[in-house]
Design a protein around this motif. Structure first.
Motif, short mmCIF file in Angstrom:
data_model
loop_
_atom_site.label_atom_id
_atom_site.label_comp_id
_atom_site.label_asym_id
_atom_site.label_seq_id
_atom_site.Cartn_x
_atom_site.Cartn_y
_atom_site.Cartn_z
N VAL A 1 6.74 27.16 90.13
CA VAL A 1 6.26 28.52 90.36
C VAL A 1 5.35 28.92 89.21
N VAL A 2 4.63 29.98 89.44
CA VAL A 2 3.80 30.55 88.39
C VAL A 2 4.51 31.80 87.85
N GLU A 3 4.89 31.78 86.59
CA GLU A 3 5.59 32.91 85.99
C GLU A 3 4.60 33.99 85.56
N ARG A 4 5.07 35.20 85.51
CA ARG A 4 4.26 36.32 85.08
C ARG A 4 4.78 36.79 83.72
N TRP A 5 3.93 36.66 82.71
CA TRP A 5 4.32 37.01 81.35
C TRP A 5 3.64 38.31 80.94
N PRO A 6 4.39 39.38 80.70
CA PRO A 6 3.77 40.61 80.17
C PRO A 6 3.32 40.40 78.73
N THR A 7 2.16 40.94 78.39
CA THR A 7 1.62 40.81 77.03
C THR A 7 1.26 42.18 76.49
#
Length: 442
Positions: free
Chosen positions: A255-261
């Motif tokens: 999967v493609v993870e979503r990383w908040p920055t």
């Protein structure tokens, strides 16, 4: 004392930081108090001026028939300002000594440029308020003091300038320092340091004065090098406004993870910490942190970071990761504001409210009062706030915002009001949650 720019730059390169950290300061004073000369003296005597620039200033001064360099020319760079002999805009100067780095906001002195001083002092750790020793404390002095108090600037220096014009008399300095100290206490300013000086001759700016042996304190530069930098953001509760969410391929799952920055506004974030996403209230655990592409176990304000969470939760720009004491989640916000635009701010006006990385539609419910900044008196304000006016307002937002009280966190307790039609910045605000009606909280 200080050998200035080049040596400090070498130290910065070799160590990555200077021992005293970064000090943000703002200078303010009435017209003709010598503010531009003082800033020029700081730059010139700390050798923070390029050689060709110093030579040009000396040549211009000689052509004008002046005995020494006109140091005000180092700061009054705009042609219109030079012609009028005043400073009308905020100019940011950067310099360093072996002890500390500095960002100096040189703000204008005229009453009609109050908004410029608010802009320059809004992030300052220290304000230098100049007073002409011949004139003493005047209305504009207290206006600047009141703005510094309103913006919660932690430290204030009263620079009693032009002591050469009063014969370097101790009595002249003491009278001014005592009067300002009393007025400052009434405004709630806790930390005031008074320094007698002459920017023109250099007395007590960078080098100690030989003409005022009755003064046993330090110079302006030594005070700036040693004053504690304001409240440590690391010791405050975690506040991480989400600037952007990146898509990151997972190493363990297809999967493609979503990383908040984003950049930490305050606090410390470590792998394993439990965080809350505001305003949704969803919770998760931090399982990874990345700084400039490298994994790390912890970050602290004001570092920027990408965060990997254990759970797939809905998070986007404008949200905020928090831990510890929670921010106030509000749709009705009471605030002190400074109006910045030529168009007045009126009750029932529709605006956009920009709070760090979140922008939401809002409406000015009412304008409660104006503030007479020379003594902090509250005044009726029936016609709205005009440019440079400071007052208290109440705003209703279309969506709840996670905010802190401005004195507790200047980053998460401040906001801007923007015109939804043309994008013009209208007003700068400081949240005052202490006066909120708790039953109106979201």
């Amino acid at each position: 004392m200080s050998t200035g720019g080049a040596e400090a730059a070498d130290q910065t390169c070799s160590t990555g930081r200077l021992p005293g950290g970064l000090l943000r300061l703002a200078t303010c004073g009435s017209v003709d108090d010598g503010k531009s000369t003082l800033v020029g003296r700081l730059l010139y005597d700390t050798k923070s001026v390029l050689a060709d620039q110093a030579t040009a200033i000396e040549e211009v001064s000689r052509r004008r028939g002046q005995d020494g360099p006109d140091l005000a020319l180092l700061t009054d760079g705009l042609r219109a300002e030079r012609e009028q002999g005043i400073t009308i805009d905020v100019a940011y100067r950067y310099f360093a000594t072996p002890a500390r780095r500095f960002i100096l906001a040189d703000t204008p002195g005229h009453v009609q440029y109050t908004r410029n001083m608010v802009t320059g002092a809004s992030t300052a750790d220290l304000a230098v308020i100049l007073v002409d020793a011949r004139n003493g404390v005047v209305a504009q002095t207290m206006r600047h003091g009141a703005i510094a108090a309103l913006l919660r600037v932690p430290h204030v220096v009263l620079a009693v300038n032009k002591m050469d014009t009063v014969g370097y008399r101790e009595s002249a300095f003491t009278a001014i320092a005592d009067e300002f100290a009393q007025r400052a206490r009434e405004l709630g300013i806790a930390d005031v340091t008074a320094i007698p000086m002459s920017a023109l001759t250099g007395d007590n700016v960078v080098e100690p004065s030989t003409r005022m042996d009755w003064y046993d304190g330090g110079t302006l530069l030594s005070h700036l090098e040693n004053v504690p930098v304001g409240a440590d953001p690391v010791g405050k509760p975690l506040r991480l406004p989400v600037q952007y969410v990146i898509r990151h391929p997972s190493e363990h799952r297809r999967v493609v993870e979503r990383w908040p920055t984003g950049q930490l506004a305050s606090g410390v974030l470590e792998v394993g910490d439990r965080v809350v996403v505001q305003p949704s209230g969803e919770t998760s655990t931090v399982v990874g942190l990345s700084v400039l592409g490298k994994e790390t176990d912890s970050v602290r304000a004001p570092q920027s970071v990408a965060v990997r969470l254990a759970d797939e939760i809905d998070i986007s720009r404008g949200d905020m990761l928090t831990a510890g004491p929670a921010p106030q989640l509000l749709r009705h916000i009471t605030a002190n504001v400074c109006h910045l635009h030529d168009r007045p701010l009126r009750a029932r006006q529709r605006v956009l409210l920009k709070h760090i990385t979140r922008t939401v539609p809002a409406m000015v419910e009412r304008i409660d009062y104006g503030i007479e900044v020379t003594d902090a008196r509250r005044l009726p304000c029936e016609d709205g706030l005009s440019v440079n006016d400071i007052g208290g307002i109440r705003i209703r937002t279309a969506e709840p915002l996670a905010v802190d009280d401005y004195p507790e966190n200047r980053r998460t307790g401040s906001f801007l009001l923007v015109d939804p039609q043309d994008g013009a910045t209208l007003t700068a605000g400081m949240v005052d949650v202490r006066t909120e009606d708790r039953h109106l909280q979201a």
